[in-house]
Design a protein around this motif. Sequence first.
Motif, PDB file in Angstrom:
ATOM      1  N   VAL A 246      38.668  47.269  25.249  1.00 18.65           N
ATOM      2  CA  VAL A 246      39.928  46.632  25.616  1.00 18.65           C
ATOM      3  C   VAL A 246      39.825  45.924  26.963  1.00 18.65           C
ATOM      4  CG1 VAL A 246      42.312  47.072  26.322  1.00 18.65           C
ATOM      5  CG2 VAL A 246      41.427  48.094  24.229  1.00 18.65           C
ATOM      6  N   ARG A 247      39.300  46.597  27.964  1.00 22.20           N
ATOM      7  CA  ARG A 247      39.217  45.996  29.300  1.00 22.20           C
ATOM      8  C   ARG A 247      38.301  44.781  29.312  1.00 22.20           C
ATOM      9  NH1 ARG A 247      38.303  50.409  33.897  1.00 22.20           N
ATOM     10  NH2 ARG A 247      38.634  48.515  35.137  1.00 22.20           N
ATOM     11  N   LYS A 248      37.173  44.867  28.586  1.00 19.50           N
ATOM     12  CA  LYS A 248      36.260  43.726  28.526  1.00 19.50           C
ATOM     13  C   LYS A 248      36.908  42.540  27.815  1.00 19.50           C
ATOM     14  CE  LYS A 248      31.831  46.131  28.793  1.00 19.50           C
ATOM     15  NZ  LYS A 248      30.518  46.364  28.130  1.00 19.50           N
ATOM     16  N   ARG A 249      37.656  42.839  26.711  1.00 24.20           N
ATOM     17  CA  ARG A 249      38.333  41.746  26.002  1.00 24.20           C
ATOM     18  C   ARG A 249      39.382  41.086  26.893  1.00 24.20           C
ATOM     19  NH1 ARG A 249      38.655  45.337  21.687  1.00 24.20           N
ATOM     20  NH2 ARG A 249      40.906  45.528  21.999  1.00 24.20           N
ATOM     21  N   ARG A 250      40.123  41.901  27.621  1.00 27.95           N
ATOM     22  CA  ARG A 250      41.138  41.343  28.522  1.00 27.95           C
ATOM     23  C   ARG A 250      40.500  40.495  29.607  1.00 27.95           C
ATOM     24  NH1 ARG A 250      45.078  46.676  29.158  1.00 27.95           N
ATOM     25  NH2 ARG A 250      46.120  46.457  27.122  1.00 27.95           N
ATOM     26  N   GLY A 251      39.359  40.955  30.104  1.00 29.71           N
ATOM     27  CA  GLY A 251      38.645  40.168  31.107  1.00 29.71           C
ATOM     28  C   GLY A 251      38.193  38.833  30.546  1.00 29.71           C
ATOM     29  N   GLN A 252      37.672  38.855  29.327  1.00 30.32           N
ATOM     30  CA  GLN A 252      37.250  37.617  28.692  1.00 30.32           C
ATOM     31  C   GLN A 252      38.450  36.711  28.396  1.00 30.32           C
ATOM     32  OE1 GLN A 252      34.142  36.072  27.555  1.00 30.32           O
ATOM     33  NE2 GLN A 252      33.685  37.328  29.338  1.00 30.32           N
ATOM     34  N   ALA A 253      39.572  37.308  27.995  1.00 25.73           N
ATOM     35  CA  ALA A 253      40.775  36.525  27.731  1.00 25.73           C
ATOM     36  C   ALA A 253      41.248  35.827  29.002  1.00 25.73           C
ATOM     37  CB  ALA A 253      41.878  37.417  27.166  1.00 25.73           C
TER      38      ALA A 253
END
Length: 264
Positions: A246-253
């Motif tokens: 989740v945190r990595k996806r949010r960072g990429q978003a």
Amino acid sequence: MKLDMHCHTKEGSVDSKVGVEEYIETLISKGYDGMLITDHDTYNGYRYWKKELKGKKYQDFVVLKGIEYDTNNAGHMLVIMPENVKLRILEMRGMPLPMLLFIVHSFGGIVGPAHPFGEKYLSLANTKFFRKNRSIVNKFDFIETFNSCEPAERNIQARQLANIHDKPGFGGSDSHKVECIGTAFTRLPYRITKESELIRMVKEKQPIQYGGVIYKGTTKEKIGKVNDVLLYSFWVYNKVLGLSKVRKRRGQARYLNINVKNIN
């Protein structure tokens, strides 16, 4: 042009027993002109092709880059992005379908459900999300209408869904074993050599044909009801891994300037 549009390689999918080169040689022997590599949540199979084989062997055989993405609410999706687009977020499983659609379309790609009437947890039609949001089909660019590892009646349902919504159909073997390779096909009206050409063909709704034969040697057939336990275990596994990213996806978003809250 004849292609297999759903291929899992051992270089990219932990459940595949077939290497990229064996895939290519087998498909060539069966009269195919190309393949779409669709490993689970990774481009590693395609990376192997690009690093070890592209430009060195099989000059006339076309290998396209795709991915089979595990959403957290709508099963598996086949994603094809333009050749010059590289999005790390597509290798981070667990996005909800609306977010996946938004990202793929924002960067010029296409997306469609794999085996839409297949097994629970893995397939669009067998999810709560689909039962509450049937109009989501209108946002797909294509539908996998023939999957060699699904029973005939499920492929018929997929074809009917595509016809109702006027969506192009793809055929793919979904092969993880060499015996399954080349049991399904997608036939394009003219030759392509890169992903952007396929994307344009789909968007223009060029006449694409599909078909094949049902593969009878799937693991789920051999193990019977035990498969239900494995499916549930996979669902848990997918949820845990999805939540861990989740945190990595949010960072990429954020990197892609995408407001997640507006599309979840």
